[in-house]
Design a protein around this motif. Structure first.
Motif, PDB file in Angstrom:
ATOM      1  N   TYR A  10       0.849  -1.194   0.000  1.00  0.00           N
ATOM      2  CA  TYR A  10       0.000   0.000   0.000  1.00  0.00           C
ATOM      3  C   TYR A  10       0.888   1.248   0.000  1.00  0.00           C
ATOM      4  O   TYR A  10       1.967   1.257   0.602  1.00  0.00           O
ATOM      5  CB  TYR A  10      -0.929   0.015   1.227  1.00  0.00           C
ATOM      6  CG  TYR A  10      -0.193   0.209   2.532  1.00  0.00           C
ATOM      7  CD1 TYR A  10       0.389  -0.860   3.194  1.00  0.00           C
ATOM      8  CD2 TYR A  10      -0.054   1.486   3.088  1.00  0.00           C
ATOM      9  CE1 TYR A  10       1.100  -0.678   4.374  1.00  0.00           C
ATOM     10  CE2 TYR A  10       0.649   1.682   4.274  1.00  0.00           C
ATOM     11  CZ  TYR A  10       1.231   0.589   4.909  1.00  0.00           C
ATOM     12  OH  TYR A  10       1.945   0.777   6.052  1.00  0.00           O
ATOM     13  N   PRO A  11       0.432   2.292  -0.703  1.00  0.00           N
ATOM     14  CA  PRO A  11       1.182   3.556  -0.689  1.00  0.00           C
ATOM     15  C   PRO A  11       0.645   4.478   0.406  1.00  0.00           C
ATOM     16  O   PRO A  11      -0.418   4.223   0.980  1.00  0.00           O
ATOM     17  CB  PRO A  11       0.868   4.139  -2.060  1.00  0.00           C
ATOM     18  CG  PRO A  11      -0.513   3.658  -2.341  1.00  0.00           C
ATOM     19  CD  PRO A  11      -0.702   2.344  -1.641  1.00  0.00           C
ATOM     20  N   ALA A  63      -9.552   7.476 -11.729  1.00  0.00           N
ATOM     21  CA  ALA A  63      -9.393   7.654 -10.281  1.00  0.00           C
ATOM     22  C   ALA A  63      -9.993   6.480  -9.509  1.00  0.00           C
ATOM     23  O   ALA A  63      -9.339   5.928  -8.622  1.00  0.00           O
ATOM     24  CB  ALA A  63     -10.034   8.969  -9.852  1.00  0.00           C
ATOM     25  N   ILE A  64     -11.194   6.038  -9.876  1.00  0.00           N
ATOM     26  CA  ILE A  64     -11.771   4.919  -9.108  1.00  0.00           C
ATOM     27  C   ILE A  64     -10.983   3.630  -9.392  1.00  0.00           C
ATOM     28  O   ILE A  64     -10.809   2.799  -8.494  1.00  0.00           O
ATOM     29  CB  ILE A  64     -13.298   4.734  -9.361  1.00  0.00           C
ATOM     30  CG1 ILE A  64     -13.865   3.677  -8.400  1.00  0.00           C
ATOM     31  CG2 ILE A  64     -13.622   4.389 -10.787  1.00  0.00           C
ATOM     32  CD1 ILE A  64     -13.668   3.951  -6.931  1.00  0.00           C
ATOM     33  N   GLY A  65     -10.466   3.498 -10.603  1.00  0.00           N
ATOM     34  CA  GLY A  65      -9.609   2.333 -10.887  1.00  0.00           C
ATOM     35  C   GLY A  65      -8.373   2.335 -10.007  1.00  0.00           C
ATOM     36  O   GLY A  65      -7.952   1.298  -9.488  1.00  0.00           O
ATOM     37  N   THR A  66      -7.800   3.509  -9.809  1.00  0.00           N
ATOM     38  CA  THR A  66      -6.592   3.659  -8.988  1.00  0.00           C
ATOM     39  C   THR A  66      -6.894   3.417  -7.507  1.00  0.00           C
ATOM     40  O   THR A  66      -6.080   2.871  -6.770  1.00  0.00           O
ATOM     41  CB  THR A  66      -6.027   5.090  -9.184  1.00  0.00           C
ATOM     42  OG1 THR A  66      -5.777   5.294 -10.577  1.00  0.00           O
ATOM     43  CG2 THR A  66      -4.751   5.310  -8.391  1.00  0.00           C
ATOM     44  N   PHE A  67      -8.090   3.820  -7.053  1.00  0.00           N
ATOM     45  CA  PHE A  67      -8.433   3.768  -5.619  1.00  0.00           C
ATOM     46  C   PHE A  67      -9.092   2.457  -5.202  1.00  0.00           C
ATOM     47  O   PHE A  67      -9.120   2.135  -4.012  1.00  0.00           O
ATOM     48  CB  PHE A  67      -9.429   4.893  -5.261  1.00  0.00           C
ATOM     49  CG  PHE A  67      -8.931   6.307  -5.447  1.00  0.00           C
ATOM     50  CD1 PHE A  67      -7.590   6.587  -5.671  1.00  0.00           C
ATOM     51  CD2 PHE A  67      -9.825   7.379  -5.370  1.00  0.00           C
ATOM     52  CE1 PHE A  67      -7.145   7.895  -5.837  1.00  0.00           C
ATOM     53  CE2 PHE A  67      -9.389   8.688  -5.520  1.00  0.00           C
ATOM     54  CZ  PHE A  67      -8.053   8.944  -5.752  1.00  0.00           C
ATOM     55  N   TYR A  68      -9.698   1.739  -6.148  1.00  0.00           N
ATOM     56  CA  TYR A  68     -10.697   0.699  -5.842  1.00  0.00           C
ATOM     57  C   TYR A  68     -10.310  -0.221  -4.677  1.00  0.00           C
ATOM     58  O   TYR A  68     -11.066  -0.394  -3.733  1.00  0.00           O
ATOM     59  CB  TYR A  68     -10.962  -0.132  -7.104  1.00  0.00           C
ATOM     60  CG  TYR A  68     -12.202  -0.976  -7.027  1.00  0.00           C
ATOM     61  CD1 TYR A  68     -13.449  -0.424  -7.311  1.00  0.00           C
ATOM     62  CD2 TYR A  68     -12.154  -2.320  -6.678  1.00  0.00           C
ATOM     63  CE1 TYR A  68     -14.606  -1.181  -7.250  1.00  0.00           C
ATOM     64  CE2 TYR A  68     -13.312  -3.090  -6.607  1.00  0.00           C
ATOM     65  CZ  TYR A  68     -14.524  -2.505  -6.899  1.00  0.00           C
ATOM     66  OH  TYR A  68     -15.676  -3.263  -6.833  1.00  0.00           O
ATOM     67  N   HIS A  69      -9.132  -0.817  -4.751  1.00  0.00           N
ATOM     68  CA  HIS A  69      -8.754  -1.799  -3.728  1.00  0.00           C
ATOM     69  C   HIS A  69      -8.204  -1.150  -2.461  1.00  0.00           C
ATOM     70  O   HIS A  69      -7.798  -1.860  -1.539  1.00  0.00           O
ATOM     71  CB  HIS A  69      -7.765  -2.813  -4.306  1.00  0.00           C
ATOM     72  CG  HIS A  69      -8.419  -3.713  -5.321  1.00  0.00           C
ATOM     73  ND1 HIS A  69      -9.253  -4.751  -4.980  1.00  0.00           N
ATOM     74  CD2 HIS A  69      -8.398  -3.687  -6.679  1.00  0.00           C
ATOM     75  CE1 HIS A  69      -9.714  -5.349  -6.068  1.00  0.00           C
ATOM     76  NE2 HIS A  69      -9.208  -4.720  -7.116  1.00  0.00           N
ATOM     77  N   TYR A  70      -8.207   0.176  -2.422  1.00  0.00           N
ATOM     78  CA  TYR A  70      -7.722   0.883  -1.228  1.00  0.00           C
ATOM     79  C   TYR A  70      -8.815   1.754  -0.593  1.00  0.00           C
ATOM     80  O   TYR A  70      -8.528   2.471   0.361  1.00  0.00           O
ATOM     81  CB  TYR A  70      -6.538   1.784  -1.602  1.00  0.00           C
ATOM     82  CG  TYR A  70      -5.322   1.040  -2.119  1.00  0.00           C
ATOM     83  CD1 TYR A  70      -4.419   0.461  -1.227  1.00  0.00           C
ATOM     84  CD2 TYR A  70      -5.079   0.920  -3.476  1.00  0.00           C
ATOM     85  CE1 TYR A  70      -3.291  -0.211  -1.688  1.00  0.00           C
ATOM     86  CE2 TYR A  70      -3.958   0.253  -3.947  1.00  0.00           C
ATOM     87  CZ  TYR A  70      -3.072  -0.307  -3.047  1.00  0.00           C
ATOM     88  OH  TYR A  70      -1.964  -0.968  -3.511  1.00  0.00           O
ATOM     89  N   ASP A  90      -9.061   1.270   2.997  1.00  0.00           N
ATOM     90  CA  ASP A  90      -7.775   1.118   3.690  1.00  0.00           C
ATOM     91  C   ASP A  90      -7.279   2.512   4.084  1.00  0.00           C
ATOM     92  O   ASP A  90      -6.695   3.247   3.271  1.00  0.00           O
ATOM     93  CB  ASP A  90      -6.761   0.431   2.757  1.00  0.00           C
ATOM     94  CG  ASP A  90      -5.431   0.158   3.455  1.00  0.00           C
ATOM     95  OD1 ASP A  90      -5.173   0.760   4.526  1.00  0.00           O
ATOM     96  OD2 ASP A  90      -4.649  -0.647   2.924  1.00  0.00           O
ATOM     97  N   MET A  91      -7.487   2.865   5.347  1.00  0.00           N
ATOM     98  CA  MET A  91      -7.234   4.239   5.773  1.00  0.00           C
ATOM     99  C   MET A  91      -5.747   4.575   5.876  1.00  0.00           C
ATOM    100  O   MET A  91      -5.392   5.723   6.136  1.00  0.00           O
ATOM    101  CB  MET A  91      -7.945   4.523   7.104  1.00  0.00           C
ATOM    102  CG  MET A  91      -9.447   4.291   7.054  1.00  0.00           C
ATOM    103  SD  MET A  91     -10.267   5.101   5.658  1.00  0.00           S
ATOM    104  CE  MET A  91     -10.317   6.763   6.277  1.00  0.00           C
TER     105      MET A  91
END
Ligand SMILES: Cc1ncc(COP(=O)(O)O)c(C=O)c1O
Length: 394
Positions: A228-229, A242-249, A252-253
């Motif tokens: 995770y970054p 953007a949603i593709g980049t964020f989806y699995h995170y 994850d706070m």
């Protein structure tokens, strides 16, 4: 409570989303709502889709550690290179999946809208590959500023229909595509190019683009030892890269989410496309979202130098992320985007799309720690924008 920023069972993200469509489209939209998840997640769909992403699109796209950019901005900055995909942007991930979905549903004709032309080219490409007739609606303003993509669509066999209403950009192209869909709801599938439109489109697009963050997870683990970054950064027009980049995170706070929307000449001027900074809640193209509108609820014309961000709304998932303060949203003006495009070009030898340049321009506004790991998505390449970059008159 287990907070989730993903879609709920009724097609909403918090107060945003839903499906507000004319009567004539109810059946087609309901059919899609009832069937999309089952089809997309089925083994046979996933097998064909994954194979196309690998062998045709060229995935996984590279995750490149940009060392010179990192040195300048004081963090480890990785670029997720969607610009390296076949057809030059992330749009192909979604277009291929939606044309496959259309075929599974027995549809025989594809329509699409396009702003920058990248979604139009991606859809025309998918239609050439999968043997479907294709009509693309595109505003006349965008036809002029994205001519290379218009020529590509025509060569691929698509019919490009110029749109002459409004300020002749993306919003007007969507209007005409919806009008077409209303006239042909039985046989026609509308391939929407961003995470906008009535439910289930934002979720269809999110699932199909989620391959971006799926890859970031293992690529980051390989290169940094953790998956995770500290920051994920992407530009937002409607919100698909953007949603593709964020989806699995999303939930994850440990990872902070940063979006760049198009400020145009300034989000406090009339010439802007910054719907989060300057918009209010309204309904546009079938979904409750943040829109630029006047006191009577009339949609205002958006403005951005970048055709792909020149839209008076932003997808429901991002409206919710912004409202819940899960994502930070930065408005980037035209001149900042142009300067950032030049910087990446000269510093790393990568000419980005004007849309992607907006998130690059957010880098100087961030306050990173030297140990921070940042992943920034370069959503597309700049070939289509050469005339704007070189300031050539059409
Ligand atoms: C290269 C590129 N990036 C970003 C966008 C913005 O769309 P989205 O917010 O759906 O990723 C576009 C739209 O045309 C585009 O062509």
């Amino acid at each position: 409570m287990n907070v989730t920023y993903n879609i709920n069972a009724s097609g909403f993200y918090g107060e945003f989303g839903g499906a507000f469509v004319p009567e004539v489209l109810h059946r087609a939209v309901k059919e899609l709502q009832d069937s999309y998840a089952g089809i997309i997640e089925s083994d046979s769909f996933q097998r064909q889709y994954r194979q196309l992403l690998r062998d045709y699109v060229g995935r996984p796209s590279a995750l490149y550690e940009a060392t010179k950019l990192s040195r300048k901005y004081g963090a480890r900055i990785f670029l997720k290179r969607e610009d390296l995909n076949h057809t030059g942007a992330h749009k192909i991930n979604n277009a291929l999946g939606q044309v496959m979905l259309a075929k599974t549903l027995g549809k025989t004709r594809i329509i699409a809208e396009t702003g920058a032309g990248q979604h139009g080219v991606a859809t025309a490409t998918a239609c050439a590959l999968l043997d479907m007739p294709c009509t693309v609606y595109m505003g006349k303003t965008d036809i002029a500023r994205q001519m290379p993509n218009v020529e590509r669509m025509k060569m691929l066999g698509a019919q490009v229909k110029p749109v002459t209403c409004g300020n002749m950009t993306l919003k007007d192209a969507v209007n005409d595509a919806i009008r077409d869909w209303c006239c042909h709801p039985q046989d026609t599938f509308y391939v929407i190019g961003s995470a906008v439109g009535p439910h289930p489109y934002p979720d269809i697009v999110a699932r199909l683009q989620s391959v971006i963050s799926e890859e970031i997870k293992w690529q980051l683990k390989e290169q940094t030892g953790r998956d995770y970054p500290d920051y994920l950064m992407a530009c937002v027009g409607g919100g698909s890269n953007a949603i593709g980049t964020f989806y699995h995170y999303l939930d994850d706070m440990r990872t902070r989410l940063v979006l760049a929307e198009a400020g145009g000449k300034g989000y406090d001027t009339e010439q802007t496309a910054a719907s989060i900074h300057s918009g209010s809640v309204g309904i546009l193209h079938g979904s409750r979202i943040m829109v630029l509108q006047n006191a009577d609820g009339q949609i205002q014309e958006a403005y951005s130098i970048s055709a792909g961000l020149d839209y008076p709304g932003i997808g429901p998932v991002h409206c919710n992320l912004a409202q819940q303060q899960r994502a930070q949203v930065i408005a980037i003006n035209d001149d900042e985007a142009l300067a950032a495009a030049m910087e990446l070009t000269r510093m790393e030898g990568i000419i980005p799309a004007l849309e992607s340049a907006h998130i690059l321009a957010a880098l100087p506004k961030m306050q990173f720690k030297p140990t921070d790991i940042v992943v920034l998505t370069v959503s597309g390449r700049g070939d289509k924008d050469m005339a704007t970059y070189l300031n050539i008159e059409h």
